[in-house]
Design a protein around this motif. Sequence first.
Motif, PDB file in Angstrom:
ATOM      1  N   VAL A 239       0.834  -1.209   0.000  1.00 31.19           N
ATOM      2  CA  VAL A 239       0.000   0.000   0.000  1.00 31.19           C
ATOM      3  C   VAL A 239       0.865   1.255   0.000  1.00 31.19           C
ATOM      4  CG1 VAL A 239      -1.619   1.365   1.377  1.00 31.19           C
ATOM      5  CG2 VAL A 239      -1.993  -1.093   1.076  1.00 31.19           C
ATOM      6  N   GLU A 240       1.806   1.324   0.930  1.00 29.25           N
ATOM      7  CA  GLU A 240       2.597   2.545   1.085  1.00 29.25           C
ATOM      8  C   GLU A 240       3.532   2.779  -0.099  1.00 29.25           C
ATOM      9  OE1 GLU A 240       4.551   2.180   4.820  1.00 29.25           O
ATOM     10  OE2 GLU A 240       2.694   2.430   6.002  1.00 29.25           O
ATOM     11  N   GLU A 241       4.123   1.715  -0.622  1.00 27.85           N
ATOM     12  CA  GLU A 241       5.058   1.893  -1.733  1.00 27.85           C
ATOM     13  C   GLU A 241       4.322   2.247  -3.019  1.00 27.85           C
ATOM     14  OE1 GLU A 241       9.230   1.771  -2.946  1.00 27.85           O
ATOM     15  OE2 GLU A 241       7.987   2.289  -1.222  1.00 27.85           O
ATOM     16  N   THR A 242       3.143   1.678  -3.240  1.00 23.56           N
ATOM     17  CA  THR A 242       2.353   2.042  -4.413  1.00 23.56           C
ATOM     18  C   THR A 242       2.014   3.533  -4.375  1.00 23.56           C
ATOM     19  OG1 THR A 242       1.397  -0.172  -4.629  1.00 23.56           O
ATOM     20  CG2 THR A 242       0.208   1.647  -5.671  1.00 23.56           C
ATOM     21  N   ARG A 243       1.574   4.021  -3.227  1.00 20.76           N
ATOM     22  CA  ARG A 243       1.234   5.444  -3.106  1.00 20.76           C
ATOM     23  C   ARG A 243       2.468   6.326  -3.299  1.00 20.76           C
ATOM     24  NH1 ARG A 243       0.207   5.973   2.161  1.00 20.76           N
ATOM     25  NH2 ARG A 243      -1.857   5.036   1.910  1.00 20.76           N
ATOM     26  N   ALA A 262      -4.356  18.052 -16.908  1.00 24.09           N
ATOM     27  CA  ALA A 262      -4.635  16.624 -16.713  1.00 24.09           C
ATOM     28  C   ALA A 262      -6.036  16.287 -17.203  1.00 24.09           C
ATOM     29  CB  ALA A 262      -4.497  16.245 -15.239  1.00 24.09           C
ATOM     30  N   TYR A 263      -6.177  15.076 -17.731  1.00 24.97           N
ATOM     31  CA  TYR A 263      -7.508  14.533 -17.989  1.00 24.97           C
ATOM     32  C   TYR A 263      -8.104  14.085 -16.659  1.00 24.97           C
ATOM     33  CZ  TYR A 263      -6.002  14.206 -22.891  1.00 24.97           C
ATOM     34  OH  TYR A 263      -5.537  14.473 -24.156  1.00 24.97           O
ATOM     35  N   LEU A 264      -9.423  14.183 -16.546  1.00 29.77           N
ATOM     36  CA  LEU A 264     -10.088  13.774 -15.307  1.00 29.77           C
ATOM     37  C   LEU A 264     -11.423  13.125 -15.649  1.00 29.77           C
ATOM     38  CD1 LEU A 264     -10.153  13.712 -12.209  1.00 29.77           C
ATOM     39  CD2 LEU A 264     -11.234  15.974 -12.267  1.00 29.77           C
ATOM     40  N   SER A 265     -11.497  11.810 -15.507  1.00 27.99           N
ATOM     41  CA  SER A 265     -12.763  11.097 -15.627  1.00 27.99           C
ATOM     42  C   SER A 265     -13.305  10.909 -14.210  1.00 27.99           C
ATOM     43  CB  SER A 265     -12.545   9.754 -16.323  1.00 27.99           C
ATOM     44  OG  SER A 265     -11.780   8.896 -15.492  1.00 27.99           O
ATOM     45  N   GLY A 266     -14.197   9.981 -14.043  1.00 25.82           N
ATOM     46  CA  GLY A 266     -14.697   9.723 -12.695  1.00 25.82           C
ATOM     47  C   GLY A 266     -14.012   8.568 -12.018  1.00 25.82           C
ATOM     48  N   GLY A 267     -12.963   8.004 -12.648  1.00 24.31           N
ATOM     49  CA  GLY A 267     -12.345   6.796 -12.143  1.00 24.31           C
ATOM     50  C   GLY A 267     -11.121   7.029 -11.287  1.00 24.31           C
ATOM     51  N   VAL A 268     -10.605   5.932 -10.737  1.00 30.88           N
ATOM     52  CA  VAL A 268      -9.513   6.015  -9.773  1.00 30.88           C
ATOM     53  C   VAL A 268      -8.187   6.371 -10.431  1.00 30.88           C
ATOM     54  CG1 VAL A 268      -8.979   3.538  -9.877  1.00 30.88           C
ATOM     55  CG2 VAL A 268      -8.445   4.833  -7.807  1.00 30.88           C
ATOM     56  N   ILE A 534      -4.968  -2.788  -4.818  1.00 34.95           N
ATOM     57  CA  ILE A 534      -3.885  -2.115  -4.099  1.00 34.95           C
ATOM     58  C   ILE A 534      -3.852  -0.630  -4.440  1.00 34.95           C
ATOM     59  CG2 ILE A 534      -2.067  -2.482  -5.831  1.00 34.95           C
ATOM     60  CD1 ILE A 534      -1.756  -2.829  -2.004  1.00 34.95           C
ATOM     61  N   LEU A 535      -4.170  -0.275  -5.675  1.00 34.51           N
ATOM     62  CA  LEU A 535      -4.190   1.137  -6.060  1.00 34.51           C
ATOM     63  C   LEU A 535      -5.305   1.872  -5.333  1.00 34.51           C
ATOM     64  CD1 LEU A 535      -3.075   3.403  -7.859  1.00 34.51           C
ATOM     65  CD2 LEU A 535      -4.697   2.662  -9.622  1.00 34.51           C
ATOM     66  N   ARG A 536      -6.466   1.263  -5.241  1.00 38.12           N
ATOM     67  CA  ARG A 536      -7.581   1.883  -4.533  1.00 38.12           C
ATOM     68  C   ARG A 536      -7.237   2.093  -3.053  1.00 38.12           C
ATOM     69  NH1 ARG A 536     -12.335   1.527  -7.629  1.00 38.12           N
ATOM     70  NH2 ARG A 536     -12.101   0.203  -9.465  1.00 38.12           N
ATOM     71  N   ARG A 537      -6.634   1.089  -2.458  1.00 39.32           N
ATOM     72  CA  ARG A 537      -6.282   1.213  -1.041  1.00 39.32           C
ATOM     73  C   ARG A 537      -5.170   2.233  -0.836  1.00 39.32           C
ATOM     74  NH1 ARG A 537      -4.532  -4.256   0.911  1.00 39.32           N
ATOM     75  NH2 ARG A 537      -4.479  -3.173   2.927  1.00 39.32           N
ATOM     76  N   ALA A 538      -4.204   2.239  -1.752  1.00 44.42           N
ATOM     77  CA  ALA A 538      -3.086   3.168  -1.617  1.00 44.42           C
ATOM     78  C   ALA A 538      -3.544   4.613  -1.710  1.00 44.42           C
ATOM     79  CB  ALA A 538      -2.032   2.872  -2.679  1.00 44.42           C
TER      80      ALA A 538
END
Length: 629
Positions: A239-243, A262-268, A534-538
């Motif tokens: 988690v921490e290293e991904t962030r 930056a592009y900005l959609s509604g996703g993560v 892991i990306l969502r949690r990070a």
Amino acid sequence: MCGFAGEFRADGAAVDRRRTMAMRDMLAHRGPDASGEFADANIALAHRRLSVIDLSSGANQPMISADERWVIAYNGEIYNFRELRSELEKRGCVFRTRSDTEVLLWGCQVWGVAETARRINGMAAFALWDAHHARLYLGRDRYGVKPLYLWRWRGSVAFASEIKAFIALPEFSAAVNRAALGEYFTFQNLFRRHTLFAGVDLLPPATILILDAEGEHETSYWDFDFAHRDDGIGDQEAVEETRRLLLRAVERQLIADVPVSAYLSGGVDSASVVAGAVCHVPRLATFTAGFEMSAVEGIERSFDERRDAESLAYHFKTEHYEQVINSGDIRWAIPRVIWHLEDLRLGMSYPNYYIARLASKFAKVCLSGAGGDELFGGYPWRYYRVFRSLDRNAYLRAYYRFWQRLTTADDRASMFRQRVFADAETVDSSAIFAGVFDRARDLRYQTPEDHIANSLYFECKTFLPGLLLVGDKLAMASGLEERFPFLDNDLVDFAQRLPIRHKLADLEHMLSIDEDALHKKTLASSSYDGGKSILRRAMSPLLPAQAMARPKQGFSAPEGSWYRGENASYVRELLMGRDLAFEDYIDPGFVRRIVEEHIEGRANHRLLIWSLLCFEWWCRVFLRGERAN
């Protein structure tokens, strides 16, 4: 970010610099800020510049070394160029500019071309001339962000950032590569190095091609590796290293002497990039494309991301802009899209053209969230098809069936004219599919985790390069540079090492589902929604809850509905008219059946119809010479 073109003759014959200047002028949209050329005996280079780092004229290209031995034309950005410059200065290199181009030029002299390419953290396609040895080096970055095309004729090798540059050469005549045509209408992509233009190749990513009087030599300096995962990476470390790595990648890619957006959609993915960028860029400009939805039905009603993007823009306090795309916009856009895209890939891409055109009015650089899905397992519904495979053959059969996005061999037998079908099917499409894995190191086919890791490798080698090619061409059509923080070397290296359990939160659920349920597509697809866990949690400490909970959504127009409704007349007009440009290759009766099945609601052929529209316009633009009004 730029475009370049050139010509090399191995027989030592002189190259007329006017030819390369003509090729360069076909690439003016890629570099509106400056131009330059270089010629020496059997080599000529020409360049168009989009000034992003070191805006001075001293950083223009082609750039010549102080001793006049080396000349470079380069397209891209090197985000770690300051660190590399510091290393080179310690080796005695003296710099005349603040540009990353000069760092690349010095690096190739000091470390060698392949080693310099390995050290680059960024995107790059380049042509490097060594006058002492009369040797030309052509290279591309690890991931294939920046394209480089080759065309050979009578001892000459022409090369360019886009295929249209070759049109300026009197010897070049556009013709259909039938083998590539068959491949495209199987996968809606090309897995081999050839293109839809006969005789034109795309240099593979992470490849250096060396040309001199002795001939040609090619070497690969890097490849994706999801096989050597580190099971010792614990949950908290993951988690921490991904962030940390993602935020550092975003900061690294903000380097520029011009505005960055930056592009900005509604996703993560895009939200994560924006979350990192707003820490360093006050009043960041963000851009979203949405769709007019009054005549849209079913699942496509979720394709409009404007409301989610507006909420994120409010959360991050960005300066937010929207592009609303209507069903009728395809008629105006598609001939322009085909002219710029050239090398047909993937699905409905004209929204990319529109949103890049919008962003280019406010900035020269735009950050994108592309790459997150391919690295962190963003397509779990794909993986359920293969994770119970017993061996390599079972895995390849299962995944091949999924990736036949457009047609089967039986379809193509009735789709192509008989004389075309034989040429289009010279290599079995399943063998083309399997060939993607030939270069991979130490792949295993024993566990569900192995099969999913192999799928990530495949998608990074095929689907991701297609996305990057579409992104490059359609952004550069408006003189916009796209950057991809997820394709940071350190982040990619870490993502490859992560065990699959960190990427798919529903892995244990997948393994527990009854085998018979795997054949029920609706149940299986709806059951797996744990991609990029892991990306969502990070990123959860930095993102609002709705971005975390939002399911994966691709960036695609609701053409399934529009082809049945407001665009039905345009589809019939273009694909069922009397003077079809593709009629020499594709049977009109097959097309008529596909169109009517879709419009009448008996099947959903939206991907195939899009590809047929694209090929019809490709034939009109490049074979007949038609242009958009």
